[in-house]
Design a protein around this motif. Structure first.
Motif: not given
Length: 318
Positions: A158-163
């Motif tokens: 699950x891609x986030x803005x930072x990690x």
């Protein structure tokens, strides 16, 4: 590749699993049981070989601008530290950590350490059979978690803005940890490749399909209808000569027939038979029986409709 004589003597016939150059003629060699650090002769020192056994309880790292230190903690036996160029720390740490995991029985004989990732205080080791996760200031100690690929049924990212969150499904439970986006791709490829290779599948979709339990065919007949056991008992037609159960649950005793009332009227040994039941009485009993059979058939039809509706709802995933 030939080794300096002092190294050959220190190896004492043990095989070398990994060899990393430390600059100049200096070498680091990893065997199944220990790490050897060879320092070539210099202006201020003679050539030396230091040995660091792999049965450590803890592995920690400290980094400087030019030099990094790796410390092996042996519990009551103290600590041992050696330094390597910082730019080569990852190359060195990977085989050293692999040796420690093997010596401590964390990995099995023949299991390959694929890749090591360090994300601040999170260390992830991907092997050919498992993922080892450690959280804390040390790179590894006995407070670790291990997830064997045999239990993995799904992988998700699950891609986030930072990690990026890595989600490992193990049967009915999930384990999560985060990796910085700039390193998440390498971790993803390493994990997917290792898990798929272990299960003998081409991709994660195939792994998910393989992990989906097959439907139990034992409870279905060839036409796909669900079996609920042996079904209702066959209709008991003994009510013709006995008590007939009404629909409301009460019992109705049959009326005595003329045959029953005249059985002892002197015809017993005469060779003659009584005229018996009148035709109208027989017709009435047959009509009652037919009505009872029709009611039973209606109930069976309603049950069949209920079963078919249940099958349809099961197919729709309700």
């Amino acid at each position: 590749m030939s080794q300096p004589d002092i190294v050959q003597s220190a190896l004492d016939g043990e095989s070398v699993a990994a060899r990393v150059g430390l600059g100049g003629d200096d070498l680091l060699l990893v065997t199944p049981t220990r790490t050897l650090v060879y320092r070539a002769e210099g202006l201020l020192s003679d050539e030396t070989v230091e040995e660091f056994p792999h049965d450590a309880e803890r592995v920690s790292v400290s980094e400087g601008r030019r030099k990094a230190k790796i410390t092996l903690d042996y519990g009551l036996d103290g600590e041992e530290t050696f330094s390597v160029p910082t730019k080569q720390l990852d190359q060195v740490l990977h085989p050293v950590l692999a040796g420690v995991l093997n010596a401590r029985g964390i990995t099995d004989s023949g299991e390959t350490i694929k890749q090591t990732f360090r994300f601040s205080e999170l260390t992830i080791v991907v092997t050919s059979a498992r993922v080892v996760r450690h959280i804390g200031g040390a790179v590894w100690d006995e407070d670790y978690e291990s997830y064997h690929f045999e239990d993995v049924t799904d992988l998700d990212f699950e891609e986030g803005s930072v990690a990026t969150s890595v989600v490992i499904t193990l049967g009915g439970s999930q384990e999560r940890f985060k990796a910085p986006n700039e390193q998440a791709r390498a971790l993803r490829e390493s994990l997917v490749d290792a898990v798929c290779a272990y299960h003998g599948v081409d991709d994660i979709d195939e792994l998910r399909q393989a992990a989906t339990p097959a439907e139990d065919d034992a409870a279905t007949d060839p036409e796909g209808r669900v079996s609920f056991g042996d079904g209702p008992d066959p209709l008991d037609t003994s009510g013709v000569d006995g008590d007939i159960e009404r629909e409301d649950g009460t019992e109705e005793a049959p009326e005595p027939t003329d045959a029953e009332t005249t059985a002892d009227d002197g015809f017993g040994g005469s060779g003659f038979e009584s005229a018996g039941v009148a035709d109208d009485d027989i017709a009435q009993e047959l009509a009652d029986l037919r009505s009872l059979v029709e009611e039973q058939n209606e109930r069976l039809e309603r049950q069949e409709q209920t079963i078919q509706q249940l099958i349809e709802e099961l197919r729709q995933g309700r």
